[in-house]
Design a protein around this motif. Structure first.
Motif, PDB file in Angstrom:
ATOM      1  N   UNK A 126       0.854  -1.258   0.200  1.00 41.37           N
ATOM      2  CA  UNK A 126      -0.020  -0.011   0.055  1.00 41.37           C
ATOM      3  C   UNK A 126       0.984   1.280   0.013  1.00 41.37           C
ATOM      4  N   UNK A 127       1.745   1.305   0.812  1.00 48.28           N
ATOM      5  CA  UNK A 127       2.994   2.656   0.903  1.00 48.28           C
ATOM      6  C   UNK A 127       3.293   2.655  -0.263  1.00 48.28           C
ATOM      7  N   UNK A 128       4.156   1.747  -0.888  1.00 55.23           N
ATOM      8  CA  UNK A 128       4.657   1.612  -2.046  1.00 55.23           C
ATOM      9  C   UNK A 128       3.786   2.037  -3.562  1.00 55.23           C
ATOM     10  N   UNK A 129       2.487   1.426  -3.344  1.00 51.81           N
ATOM     11  CA  UNK A 129       1.422   2.039  -4.312  1.00 51.81           C
ATOM     12  C   UNK A 129       1.194   3.198  -4.166  1.00 51.81           C
ATOM     13  N   UNK A 130       1.061   3.768  -3.179  1.00 50.16           N
ATOM     14  CA  UNK A 130       0.443   5.287  -2.860  1.00 50.16           C
ATOM     15  C   UNK A 130       1.948   6.324  -3.389  1.00 50.16           C
ATOM     16  N   UNK A 131       2.818   5.678  -2.758  1.00 52.24           N
ATOM     17  CA  UNK A 131       4.166   6.741  -3.270  1.00 52.24           C
ATOM     18  C   UNK A 131       4.356   6.606  -4.787  1.00 52.24           C
ATOM     19  N   UNK A 132       4.066   5.684  -5.565  1.00 52.53           N
ATOM     20  CA  UNK A 132       4.268   5.468  -6.848  1.00 52.53           C
ATOM     21  C   UNK A 132       3.127   6.230  -7.709  1.00 52.53           C
ATOM     22  N   UNK A 133       1.848   6.323  -6.999  1.00 50.03           N
ATOM     23  CA  UNK A 133       0.723   7.117  -7.573  1.00 50.03           C
ATOM     24  C   UNK A 133       1.133   8.440  -7.572  1.00 50.03           C
ATOM     25  N   UNK A 134       1.448   9.069  -6.366  1.00 48.11           N
ATOM     26  CA  UNK A 134       1.561  10.330  -6.213  1.00 48.11           C
ATOM     27  C   UNK A 134       2.809  10.950  -7.124  1.00 48.11           C
ATOM     28  N   UNK A 135       3.689  10.071  -7.016  1.00 55.71           N
ATOM     29  CA  UNK A 135       4.833  10.491  -8.026  1.00 55.71           C
ATOM     30  C   UNK A 135       4.544  10.589  -9.634  1.00 55.71           C
ATOM     31  N   UNK A 136       3.779   9.360  -9.959  1.00 66.27           N
ATOM     32  CA  UNK A 136       3.353   9.354 -11.303  1.00 66.27           C
ATOM     33  C   UNK A 136       2.535  10.514 -11.657  1.00 66.27           C
ATOM     34  N   UNK A 137       1.639  10.618 -10.974  1.00 67.03           N
ATOM     35  CA  UNK A 137       0.913  12.002 -11.057  1.00 67.03           C
ATOM     36  C   UNK A 137       1.492  13.353 -11.249  1.00 67.03           C
ATOM     37  N   UNK A 138       2.450  13.279 -10.308  1.00 67.78           N
ATOM     38  CA  UNK A 138       3.416  14.677 -10.445  1.00 67.78           C
ATOM     39  C   UNK A 138       4.133  14.756 -11.782  1.00 67.78           C
ATOM     40  N   UNK A 139       4.699  13.451 -12.070  1.00 65.96           N
ATOM     41  CA  UNK A 139       5.339  13.458 -13.489  1.00 65.96           C
ATOM     42  C   UNK A 139       4.376  13.642 -14.438  1.00 65.96           C
ATOM     43  N   UNK A 140       3.375  13.481 -14.522  1.00 67.72           N
ATOM     44  CA  UNK A 140       2.313  13.649 -15.650  1.00 67.72           C
ATOM     45  C   UNK A 140       1.813  14.960 -15.428  1.00 67.72           C
ATOM     46  N   UNK A 141       1.899  15.711 -14.595  1.00 69.86           N
ATOM     47  CA  UNK A 141       1.212  16.907 -14.426  1.00 69.86           C
ATOM     48  C   UNK A 141       2.338  18.041 -15.009  1.00 69.86           C
ATOM     49  N   UNK A 142       3.541  17.841 -14.806  1.00 64.32           N
ATOM     50  CA  UNK A 142       4.483  18.870 -15.452  1.00 64.32           C
ATOM     51  C   UNK A 142       4.560  18.830 -17.037  1.00 64.32           C
ATOM     52  N   UNK A 143       4.475  17.783 -17.793  1.00 65.33           N
ATOM     53  CA  UNK A 143       4.488  17.943 -19.172  1.00 65.33           C
ATOM     54  C   UNK A 143       2.994  18.432 -19.450  1.00 65.33           C
ATOM     55  N   UNK A 144       1.965  18.191 -18.983  1.00 67.86           N
ATOM     56  CA  UNK A 144       0.655  18.522 -19.216  1.00 67.86           C
ATOM     57  C   UNK A 144       0.296  20.004 -18.823  1.00 67.86           C
TER      58      UNK A 144
END
Length: 84
Positions: free
Chosen positions: A12-30
């Motif tokens: 769960x912790x790893x999934x949450x961290x990966x989700x937040x990080x991936x959303x942040x990485x997606x946000x910047x180019x968007x």
């Protein structure tokens, strides 16, 4: 804490961290370049990051196909989206 519970907490912790990080990485180019990634690609990226972290804790690393199968079978992507 039991070993099974500790494993669930780790996933769960790893999934949450990966989700937040991936959303942040997606946000910047968007925001800055007007580019976006398809939802399925974003979920695959998250599942790959989680699997890479979890498999790095084991001696044998599964193939990418095993990675995809694991998360599809266990409903990982639907759980992230709140569809399960």
């Amino acid at each position: 804490m039991s070993r099974a519970r500790a494993s669930k907490v780790l996933v769960f912790s790893c999934s949450l961290a990966a989700t937040v990080y991936s959303f942040w990485r997606e946000r910047n180019p968007r925001v800055f370049q007007g580019k976006s990634t398809e939802q399925s690609q974003l979920l695959l990226r998250i599942s790959n990051e989680v699997w890479d972290f979890l498999s790095s804790r084991r001696k044998m690393k599964p193939s990418l196909e095993e990675n995809r199968n694991f998360f599809v079978v266990n409903g990982f992507c639907q759980k992230i989206l709140g569809q399960a």
